[in-house]
Structure formats: structure tokens, C-alpha cells
Design a protein around this motif. Structure first.
Motif, PDB file in Angstrom:
ATOM      1  N   ALA A   1       0.843  -1.207   0.000  1.00 22.94           N
ATOM      2  CA  ALA A   1       0.000   0.000   0.000  1.00 22.94           C
ATOM      3  C   ALA A   1       0.874   1.251   0.000  1.00 22.94           C
ATOM      4  O   ALA A   1       0.635   2.188  -0.765  1.00 22.94           O
ATOM      5  CB  ALA A   1      -0.911  -0.002   1.231  1.00 22.94           C
ATOM      6  N   ARG A   2       1.909   1.249   0.844  1.00 19.18           N
ATOM      7  CA  ARG A   2       2.787   2.425   0.932  1.00 19.18           C
ATOM      8  C   ARG A   2       3.535   2.657  -0.383  1.00 19.18           C
ATOM      9  O   ARG A   2       3.673   3.806  -0.826  1.00 19.18           O
ATOM     10  CB  ARG A   2       3.777   2.227   2.085  1.00 19.18           C
ATOM     11  CG  ARG A   2       4.637   3.462   2.358  1.00 19.18           C
ATOM     12  CD  ARG A   2       5.542   3.261   3.534  1.00 19.18           C
ATOM     13  NE  ARG A   2       4.809   3.120   4.773  1.00 19.18           N
ATOM     14  CZ  ARG A   2       5.381   2.929   5.956  1.00 19.18           C
ATOM     15  NH1 ARG A   2       6.689   2.823   6.050  1.00 19.18           N
ATOM     16  NH2 ARG A   2       4.652   2.833   7.048  1.00 19.18           N
ATOM     17  N   LEU A   3       3.999   1.563  -1.001  1.00 17.54           N
ATOM     18  CA  LEU A   3       4.708   1.690  -2.282  1.00 17.54           C
ATOM     19  C   LEU A   3       3.789   2.255  -3.362  1.00 17.54           C
ATOM     20  O   LEU A   3       4.181   3.127  -4.137  1.00 17.54           O
ATOM     21  CB  LEU A   3       5.272   0.340  -2.712  1.00 17.54           C
ATOM     22  CG  LEU A   3       6.522  -0.139  -1.971  1.00 17.54           C
ATOM     23  CD1 LEU A   3       6.822  -1.588  -2.296  1.00 17.54           C
ATOM     24  CD2 LEU A   3       7.723   0.741  -2.316  1.00 17.54           C
ATOM     25  N   ASN A   4       2.567   1.740  -3.420  1.00 17.18           N
ATOM     26  CA  ASN A   4       1.596   2.275  -4.387  1.00 17.18           C
ATOM     27  C   ASN A   4       1.355   3.758  -4.148  1.00 17.18           C
ATOM     28  O   ASN A   4       1.250   4.539  -5.092  1.00 17.18           O
ATOM     29  CB  ASN A   4       0.276   1.507  -4.275  1.00 17.18           C
ATOM     30  CG  ASN A   4       0.258   0.252  -5.128  1.00 17.18           C
ATOM     31  OD1 ASN A   4       0.481   0.304  -6.329  1.00 17.18           O
ATOM     32  ND2 ASN A   4       0.008  -0.883  -4.507  1.00 17.18           N
ATOM     33  N   TYR A   5       1.255   4.129  -2.879  1.00 14.59           N
ATOM     34  CA  TYR A   5       1.000   5.532  -2.529  1.00 14.59           C
ATOM     35  C   TYR A   5       2.156   6.422  -2.982  1.00 14.59           C
ATOM     36  O   TYR A   5       1.949   7.469  -3.594  1.00 14.59           O
ATOM     37  CB  TYR A   5       0.795   5.651  -1.015  1.00 14.59           C
ATOM     38  CG  TYR A   5       0.410   7.037  -0.568  1.00 14.59           C
ATOM     39  CD1 TYR A   5      -0.866   7.530  -0.823  1.00 14.59           C
ATOM     40  CD2 TYR A   5       1.302   7.859   0.098  1.00 14.59           C
ATOM     41  CE1 TYR A   5      -1.238   8.806  -0.423  1.00 14.59           C
ATOM     42  CE2 TYR A   5       0.945   9.136   0.503  1.00 14.59           C
ATOM     43  CZ  TYR A   5      -0.322   9.599   0.243  1.00 14.59           C
ATOM     44  OH  TYR A   5      -0.679  10.868   0.630  1.00 14.59           O
ATOM     45  N   ILE A   6       3.378   5.973  -2.700  1.00 11.91           N
ATOM     46  CA  ILE A   6       4.569   6.748  -3.087  1.00 11.91           C
ATOM     47  C   ILE A   6       4.654   6.886  -4.604  1.00 11.91           C
ATOM     48  O   ILE A   6       5.031   7.929  -5.132  1.00 11.91           O
ATOM     49  CB  ILE A   6       5.854   6.086  -2.530  1.00 11.91           C
ATOM     50  CG1 ILE A   6       5.887   6.211  -0.997  1.00 11.91           C
ATOM     51  CG2 ILE A   6       7.111   6.729  -3.119  1.00 11.91           C
ATOM     52  CD1 ILE A   6       6.932   5.342  -0.334  1.00 11.91           C
ATOM     53  N   MET A   7       4.256   5.823  -5.326  1.00 13.31           N
ATOM     54  CA  MET A   7       4.329   5.835  -6.795  1.00 13.31           C
ATOM     55  C   MET A   7       3.118   6.506  -7.435  1.00 13.31           C
ATOM     56  O   MET A   7       2.996   6.558  -8.646  1.00 13.31           O
ATOM     57  CB  MET A   7       4.505   4.408  -7.325  1.00 13.31           C
ATOM     58  CG  MET A   7       5.856   3.796  -6.943  1.00 13.31           C
ATOM     59  SD  MET A   7       6.216   2.196  -7.722  1.00 13.31           S
ATOM     60  CE  MET A   7       5.033   1.115  -6.960  1.00 13.31           C
ATOM     61  N   GLY A   8       2.186   7.004  -6.578  1.00 16.45           N
ATOM     62  CA  GLY A   8       1.074   7.814  -7.092  1.00 16.45           C
ATOM     63  C   GLY A   8      -0.197   7.064  -7.417  1.00 16.45           C
ATOM     64  O   GLY A   8      -1.155   7.655  -7.919  1.00 16.45           O
ATOM     65  N   ASP A   9      -0.239   5.743  -7.144  1.00 23.32           N
ATOM     66  CA  ASP A   9      -1.458   4.972  -7.408  1.00 23.32           C
ATOM     67  C   ASP A   9      -2.278   4.911  -6.116  1.00 23.32           C
ATOM     68  O   ASP A   9      -2.229   3.937  -5.362  1.00 23.32           O
ATOM     69  CB  ASP A   9      -1.091   3.561  -7.893  1.00 23.32           C
ATOM     70  CG  ASP A   9      -2.302   2.816  -8.454  1.00 23.32           C
ATOM     71  OD1 ASP A   9      -3.447   3.243  -8.173  1.00 23.32           O
ATOM     72  OD2 ASP A   9      -2.104   1.796  -9.150  1.00 23.32           O
ATOM     73  N   TYR A  10      -3.058   5.973  -5.864  1.00 25.91           N
ATOM     74  CA  TYR A  10      -3.761   6.104  -4.577  1.00 25.91           C
ATOM     75  C   TYR A  10      -4.862   5.063  -4.394  1.00 25.91           C
ATOM     76  O   TYR A  10      -5.100   4.587  -3.284  1.00 25.91           O
ATOM     77  CB  TYR A  10      -4.346   7.513  -4.446  1.00 25.91           C
ATOM     78  CG  TYR A  10      -3.311   8.618  -4.401  1.00 25.91           C
ATOM     79  CD1 TYR A  10      -2.017   8.363  -3.973  1.00 25.91           C
ATOM     80  CD2 TYR A  10      -3.633   9.918  -4.792  1.00 25.91           C
ATOM     81  CE1 TYR A  10      -1.058   9.370  -3.932  1.00 25.91           C
ATOM     82  CE2 TYR A  10      -2.679  10.936  -4.749  1.00 25.91           C
ATOM     83  CZ  TYR A  10      -1.396  10.660  -4.322  1.00 25.91           C
ATOM     84  OH  TYR A  10      -0.454  11.657  -4.280  1.00 25.91           O
ATOM     85  N   GLN A  11      -5.540   4.691  -5.490  1.00 20.47           N
ATOM     86  CA  GLN A  11      -6.637   3.717  -5.377  1.00 20.47           C
ATOM     87  C   GLN A  11      -6.125   2.329  -4.991  1.00 20.47           C
ATOM     88  O   GLN A  11      -6.700   1.647  -4.149  1.00 20.47           O
ATOM     89  CB  GLN A  11      -7.413   3.651  -6.690  1.00 20.47           C
ATOM     90  CG  GLN A  11      -8.331   4.848  -6.896  1.00 20.47           C
ATOM     91  CD  GLN A  11      -9.265   4.659  -8.069  1.00 20.47           C
ATOM     92  OE1 GLN A  11      -8.905   4.042  -9.055  1.00 20.47           O
ATOM     93  NE2 GLN A  11     -10.463   5.203  -7.967  1.00 20.47           N
ATOM     94  N   GLU A  12      -5.015   1.946  -5.611  1.00 26.02           N
ATOM     95  CA  GLU A  12      -4.419   0.638  -5.300  1.00 26.02           C
ATOM     96  C   GLU A  12      -3.884   0.634  -3.861  1.00 26.02           C
ATOM     97  O   GLU A  12      -4.007  -0.362  -3.143  1.00 26.02           O
ATOM     98  CB  GLU A  12      -3.283   0.347  -6.298  1.00 26.02           C
ATOM     99  CG  GLU A  12      -2.857  -1.107  -6.349  1.00 26.02           C
ATOM    100  CD  GLU A  12      -3.907  -2.047  -6.938  1.00 26.02           C
ATOM    101  OE1 GLU A  12      -3.768  -3.256  -6.733  1.00 26.02           O
ATOM    102  OE2 GLU A  12      -4.859  -1.571  -7.586  1.00 26.02           O
ATOM    103  N   ALA A  13      -3.315   1.768  -3.456  1.00 22.45           N
ATOM    104  CA  ALA A  13      -2.823   1.906  -2.069  1.00 22.45           C
ATOM    105  C   ALA A  13      -3.968   1.697  -1.083  1.00 22.45           C
ATOM    106  O   ALA A  13      -3.821   0.991  -0.079  1.00 22.45           O
ATOM    107  CB  ALA A  13      -2.197   3.291  -1.871  1.00 22.45           C
ATOM    108  N   LEU A  14      -5.108   2.286  -1.404  1.00 16.73           N
ATOM    109  CA  LEU A  14      -6.286   2.183  -0.527  1.00 16.73           C
ATOM    110  C   LEU A  14      -6.756   0.726  -0.432  1.00 16.73           C
ATOM    111  O   LEU A  14      -7.073   0.233   0.661  1.00 16.73           O
ATOM    112  CB  LEU A  14      -7.403   3.076  -1.075  1.00 16.73           C
ATOM    113  CG  LEU A  14      -8.666   3.238  -0.223  1.00 16.73           C
ATOM    114  CD1 LEU A  14      -8.345   3.823   1.133  1.00 16.73           C
ATOM    115  CD2 LEU A  14      -9.676   4.131  -0.949  1.00 16.73           C
TER     116      LEU A  14
END
Length: 269
Positions: A55-68
Motif C-alpha cells: 500500500a505504501r509503495l503504491n502511494y509513493i508511486m502515485g497509485d492512490y486507489q491501489e494503495a487504498l
């Protein structure tokens, strides 16, 4: 059984992330998650940790929906395998709140933070640095939705706790002063905001030097607040004199945008 292969792959993924190779790290952590699922089944603390990191990696890479999506999984798993009052579960809630805010789910983000704070109070009581972090998060989101009075209550509590745990000259304390000044300026209380921003500027200048971006940002904020305070006082003086021709100039209140609040949330978390 111990998922040895998954552990080695997970460790390799962490090393890649530390080297700045986020995409390679993400692929290895995803592989580790598959291996963990094969060994442990659907529910396990290590699977929750894996989902949190993805989740954190997705968030850092800008994919907020996948992070959620990954973080929701981490929260549910942490609740079931560790319990609702476990420190990890409380932290998972805080991360989920941040990702919800990034996805414009603002009321959900606030609800999650209130819950995280409530659980933290059950576990630790009021006097804990994590409570200060929750209060700062809640205060900033309340600013974003225009609830400045309520925001100030949380931010002032965060300032009190940060001062107690980190000392008067801490950067966390400086940031709390800056947040309070911003909330007060949004209410039009420029004089009090100016005093709090001066405190922030003094700490930044002593700790980071005049050339640092935090110090420069605080200095710009001081200039703006001074101009607005002078303009406001001048208008009030003319009104007190009974000048019927006085025209009240527009006061520039800078309400923080959602993007600005998100940047600040990223910084403190």
C-alpha cells in the motif's frame, strides 16, 4: 510452518526499496505476498505487514486507489489476527485515513482518524506522542473542510504534547506553531497567528538556518500575516473614528487547498 522463501524474497524487496528501486522492490514484495498466502492461508500478521508495505509503495508511486485497496486489507487482517486494540492496528487505521484523504474520501478519513485516536487513548491514554500525531492529522483535515475552531482545539493539544515529549526547540513544535498560525489566519485572527508564526520561524532559524526551505516558507508567511494585520488594524481604526466613507478592503485569507493539506499530511506522517 515457516515461509522461509517468502521471508528471503521480502527482505530482498526491502533492500531494493532502500536503494530507491521502487518498481523492482514492489515486484519482489508482491511475489512474497503470493508465497505467504500459499504457506499461511488468508490470515497472518506477516501477510498484513506485506499488504501495508505494498500500500505504501503504491502511494509513493502515485497509485492512490491501489494503495487504498491494499491498506483496507491490511487493516482488516490486523484487526482479526492482532486485535482491535493492538498498536499495529491503530497505525494501520492512520495509514488508511491518509490514503482515503488522497482519494478525496474526506469524511471517511476523519472517521478513521477519530477511531485511531480513540483506540490510542484506550491503549496509551492522552500523554503519548502518537496522540499528538493523530491530533495534528485531524486538525489539518478539519482546516481543509473549513472547521477552523475545532481544528484549533486539536492542533493546540498536539502542540502541548509535542512540547512535552520533544522539547521547546523541536521541529515538531515549530510545525505545530505553523499549523496553529495557519488556522488562526483563516479565522482572520492575524495578530495571534503572527505571534505563533514568529515562534515557528525562531525555531526553524535556530535549527535549520536561514537558507532552509522551511525557514523561508515561515518567513513568507510572517510577511503575509504582518501585511494583513496592519491592513485590518487600519480599517478598524477608521471605523472607530466614525469615518462613514471608510471602505473595508478585502482581507486575503489563504484557506489551504486539499492538495496543500495532502502535502502537509505526507510530511508529518
Amino acid at each position: 510452518p515457516k515461509a522461509t522463501d517468502a521471508y528471503h524474497v521480502f527482505t530482498s524487496g526491502q533492500q531494493k526499496i532502500q536503494q530507491g528501486l521502487l518498481r523492482d522492490g514492489y515486484e519482489l514484495i508482491s511475489e512474497a505476498l503470493n508465497l505467504l498466502n500459499n504457506v499461511y492461508g488468508a490470515m497472518h500478521p506477516e501477510i498484513a505487514a506485506c499488504a501495508r508495505l505494498l500500500a505504501r509503495l503504491n502511494y509513493i508511486m502515485g497509485d492512490y486507489q491501489e494503495a487504498l485497496a491494499y491498506q483496507q486489507r491490511a487493516v482488516l487482517m490486523s484487526e482479526r489476527v492482532l486485535g482491535i486494540d493492538h498498536p499495529n492496528t491503530i497505525t494501520e487505521y492512520a495509514h488508511l485515513a491518509l490514503y482515503c484523504f488522497a482519494n478525496n474520501q474526506i469524511s471517511t478519513a476523519l472517521s478513521l482518524l477519530y477511531r485511531a485516536r480513540y483506540l490510542a487513548l484506550l491503549c496509551h491514554g492522552e500523554n503519548h506522542p502518537e496522540v499528538a500525531l493523530f491530533d495534528s492529522n485531524i486538525g489539518l483535515i478539519l482546516q481543509a473542510v473549513g472547521e477552523f475552531d475545532l481544528s484549533l482545539r486539536y492542533l493546540q493539544k498536539a502542540l502541548e504534547l509535542n512540547t512535552r515529549f520533544f522539547g521547546d526547540q523541536s521541529l515538531k513544535v515549530a510545525m505545530s506553531y505553523h499549523f496553529i498560525a495557519r488556522a488562526e489566519s483563516c479565522k482572520g485572527d492575524f495578530r495571534t497567528a503572527l505571534n505563533h508564526e514568529k515562534e515557528a520561524y525562531t525555531i526553524y532559524k535556530q535549527s535549520l538556518g536561514e537558507g532552509h526551505e522551511r525557514t523561508k516558507e515561515s518567513s513568507e508567511c510572517l510577511k503575509h500575516l504582518t501585511q494583513q494585520a496592519v491592513k485590518f488594524q487600519k480599517t478598524m481604526n477608521e471605523i472607530y473614528k466614525g469615518d462613514s466613507k471608510v471602505s473595508i478592503p478585502p482581507i486575503q485569507i489563504q484557506t489551504p487547498s486539499l492538495a496543500n493539506v495532502l502535502d502537509t499530511l505526507n510530511l508529518i506522517n
